[in-house]
Motif scaffolding. Structure first.
Motif, short mmCIF file in Angstrom:
data_model
loop_
_atom_site.label_atom_id
_atom_site.label_comp_id
_atom_site.label_asym_id
_atom_site.label_seq_id
_atom_site.Cartn_x
_atom_site.Cartn_y
_atom_site.Cartn_z
N PHE A 174 0.84 -1.20 0.00
CA PHE A 174 0.00 0.00 0.00
C PHE A 174 0.87 1.25 0.00
CE2 PHE A 174 -2.38 -3.39 2.04
CZ PHE A 174 -3.63 -3.29 1.42
N VAL A 175 0.31 2.33 -0.54
CA VAL A 175 0.96 3.63 -0.45
C VAL A 175 -0.02 4.52 0.30
CG1 VAL A 175 1.99 5.55 -1.73
CG2 VAL A 175 2.06 3.24 -2.70
N ALA A 176 0.41 5.04 1.47
CA ALA A 176 -0.51 5.80 2.33
C ALA A 176 0.18 7.09 2.77
CB ALA A 176 -0.91 4.95 3.55
N VAL A 177 -0.33 8.23 2.29
CA VAL A 177 -1.62 8.48 1.69
C VAL A 177 -1.53 9.55 0.60
CG1 VAL A 177 -3.08 7.89 3.67
CG2 VAL A 177 -2.15 10.21 3.52
N ASN A 178 -2.64 9.67 -0.12
CA ASN A 178 -2.81 10.75 -1.09
C ASN A 178 -3.15 12.04 -0.33
OD1 ASN A 178 -3.41 12.12 -3.60
ND2 ASN A 178 -3.83 10.11 -4.46
N SER A 179 -3.34 13.12 -1.04
CA SER A 179 -3.72 14.40 -0.43
C SER A 179 -5.16 14.32 0.08
CB SER A 179 -3.53 15.52 -1.45
OG SER A 179 -4.03 15.11 -2.70
N ILE A 180 -5.55 15.28 0.96
CA ILE A 180 -6.87 15.20 1.62
C ILE A 180 -7.74 16.38 1.20
CG2 ILE A 180 -6.14 16.46 3.72
CD1 ILE A 180 -7.76 14.30 5.30
N GLY A 181 -9.04 16.15 1.09
CA GLY A 181 -9.92 17.25 0.72
C GLY A 181 -11.36 16.80 0.57
N PRO A 182 -12.21 17.67 0.05
CA PRO A 182 -11.89 18.98 -0.49
C PRO A 182 -11.57 20.01 0.60
CG PRO A 182 -14.25 18.57 -0.66
CD PRO A 182 -13.64 17.34 -0.10
N ALA A 183 -10.53 20.83 0.33
CA ALA A 183 -10.10 21.86 1.26
C ALA A 183 -10.18 23.21 0.55
CB ALA A 183 -8.67 21.58 1.70
N LEU A 184 -10.15 24.29 1.32
CA LEU A 184 -10.35 25.62 0.71
C LEU A 184 -9.45 26.65 1.36
CD1 LEU A 184 -12.10 27.44 -1.20
CD2 LEU A 184 -13.64 27.77 0.74
N ASP A 185 -8.89 27.52 0.56
CA ASP A 185 -8.23 28.74 1.04
C ASP A 185 -8.36 29.78 -0.08
OD1 ASP A 185 -6.91 30.47 2.65
OD2 ASP A 185 -4.93 29.56 2.43
N PHE A 186 -8.43 31.04 0.27
CA PHE A 186 -8.52 32.10 -0.76
C PHE A 186 -8.09 33.43 -0.17
CE2 PHE A 186 -12.63 31.63 1.31
CZ PHE A 186 -12.96 32.94 1.65
N ASP A 187 -7.81 34.37 -1.06
CA ASP A 187 -7.41 35.72 -0.68
C ASP A 187 -8.70 36.52 -0.38
OD1 ASP A 187 -6.77 38.38 -0.66
OD2 ASP A 187 -5.56 38.33 -2.49
N VAL A 217 -9.16 39.65 0.05
CA VAL A 217 -9.28 40.94 -0.65
C VAL A 217 -9.93 40.70 -2.02
CG1 VAL A 217 -8.01 42.88 -1.65
CG2 VAL A 217 -7.31 41.95 0.58
N LYS A 218 -9.41 39.68 -2.73
CA LYS A 218 -10.02 39.35 -4.04
C LYS A 218 -11.37 38.67 -3.84
CE LYS A 218 -5.65 38.76 -6.46
NZ LYS A 218 -4.62 37.76 -6.66
N CYS A 219 -11.46 37.89 -2.77
CA CYS A 219 -12.67 37.12 -2.44
C CYS A 219 -13.19 36.31 -3.63
CB CYS A 219 -13.75 38.05 -1.89
SG CYS A 219 -15.01 37.15 -0.96
N ARG A 220 -12.22 35.65 -4.31
CA ARG A 220 -12.51 34.79 -5.48
C ARG A 220 -11.70 33.51 -5.31
NH1 ARG A 220 -15.70 38.08 -6.79
NH2 ARG A 220 -15.80 39.56 -8.49
N PRO A 221 -12.09 32.42 -5.99
CA PRO A 221 -11.30 31.18 -5.89
C PRO A 221 -9.86 31.40 -6.34
CG PRO A 221 -13.40 30.74 -6.98
CD PRO A 221 -13.28 32.23 -6.83
N GLU A 253 -14.23 24.37 -9.40
CA GLU A 253 -15.57 24.98 -9.35
C GLU A 253 -15.69 26.09 -8.29
OE1 GLU A 253 -18.48 22.06 -8.44
OE2 GLU A 253 -20.13 23.50 -8.56
N TRP A 254 -15.39 25.77 -7.02
CA TRP A 254 -15.49 26.80 -5.97
C TRP A 254 -14.14 27.04 -5.28
CZ3 TRP A 254 -14.96 24.18 -1.16
CH2 TRP A 254 -15.30 22.83 -1.15
N GLY A 255 -13.06 26.72 -6.02
CA GLY A 255 -11.71 26.95 -5.49
C GLY A 255 -11.23 25.82 -4.60
#
Ligand SMILES: Cc1cc2nc3c(=O)[nH]c(=O)nc-3n(C[C@H](O)[C@H](O)[C@H](O)COP(=O)(O)O)c2cc1C
Length: 302
Positions: free
Chosen positions: A177-190, A192-196, A201-203
């Protein structure tokens, strides 16, 4: 100097540090450089029957050295990637683990082709985009296993709901086995821009790098209690000491992605040197002496 070599899956490794599938190993140049700069093996980016089409941007730095990404698999044809893998085979002598996905038919087709054209030392298959039920993944494992002779490794995703059950069932099919892949869905954004900040789809993106490490380490510990087969630990490793912890918690080998995206192909060799220095300065002669040490200490307490 401490002995970093080992034999796992019947393959000899000069040291336990190798790339994890990602943009850090998306072409022959990067894979060859990994081996030349000290990796104990070469692992390829995951590819499939159809090229991926990823929305831009695909990567964005996030808190505490972490990375968010919405990259899927290779955005190139399997025919072109076979050509890249052939070059890696010709120019390196380190073990080659090739990563593929995703359906039972895809892996049977690509697995047979790889054995014919490349003869990799092992094949890893990603479970990241194959749903959240166990049976389809066991079918993929069965399909690949019955199509090839080389060892087959199942790459696990940390968000898989019944991950312990999956490992219990897959343990009799796969070779590791290979453990592990990345985890998500996760979110971060700027704000000031307040955009993805990612093209998704939603960043949303998958989280990797240091913030993932305690989760990955916990899973390697838990899953190595269940699996009889060896586990390659991956998630947030960026130093020799990080690698030490994974080996102590139950991993046989380790992989590195995000640290190498930031630091380039020299990263694997640097982590291997850090591991060697840590062993020397703490009085250990080989990685075999520290493997499972944390687990054994826990058992002694109970
Ligand atoms: C940009 C990016 C692309 C990735 N692509 C793949 C992939 O194609 N196949 C795969 O199995 N894992 C992929 N991964 C996951 C990594 O191989 C690794 O399991 C995960 O990032 C945790 O390790 P790290 O913290 O060292 O990055 C990717 C990770 C990143 C950051």
């Amino acid at each position: 100097m401490a002995d970093l070599s080992s034999e796992v899956f019947g393959i000899k490794f000069r040291n336990p540090v190798m790339p994890a599938a990602g943009p850090n190993v998306k072409n022959s140049g990067l894979m060859i450089a990994a081996a030349e700069k000290g990796a104990g093996a070469v692992v390829s980016k995951t590819f499939s029957v159809k090229p991926a089409e990823d929305p831009r941007p695909t990567m964005k730095k996030t808190v505490s050295g972490g990375l968010l990404n919405c990259e899927t698999w290779l955005e190139d044809s399997y025919e072109n990637f076979l050509y890249e893998l052939k070059k890696v085979r010709q120019e390196t002598s380190e073990p080659l683990i090739v990563s593929i996905g995703y359906s039972a038919d895809d892996v049977a087709f690509l697995g047979s082709l790889l054995e014919k054209e490349i003869q990799p030392d092992a094949i890893e298959f990603s479970t990241h985009y194959t749903g959240s039920s166990i049976d389809p993944l066991l079918k993929v494992a069965d399909s690949l296993k019955s199509s090839v002779k080389v060892p087959v490794l199942m790459k696990l995703s940390p968000g898989f709901p019944a991950i312990e059950e999956l490992v219990r069932e897959a343990d009799s099919i796969v070779d590791g086995f290979v453990a592990v892949n990345s985890i998500g869905p996760a979110l971060d954004f700027d704000p000031v821009k307040c955009r993805p900040s990612l093209g998704s789809e939603w960043g949303q993106g998958w989280l990797s790098g240091p913030p993932l490490m305690p989760i990955a380490l916990g899973l390697v510990y838990r899953l190595s209690e269940i699996a009889a087969k060896p586990i390659i630990g991956v998630g947030g490793i960026s130093s020799g000491i990080d690698a030490v912890k994974f080996l102590m918690a139950g991993a046989s080998l380790v992989q590195v992605c995000t640290a190498a995206i930031h630091g380039g192909p020299a990263t694997y060799g640097q982590i291997a040197s850090g591991l060697s220095e840590w062993l020397d300065s703490n009085g250990y002669a080989s990685i075999a002496e520290i493997r499972n040490m944390y687990k054994e200490n826990i058992k002694k307490r109970s």
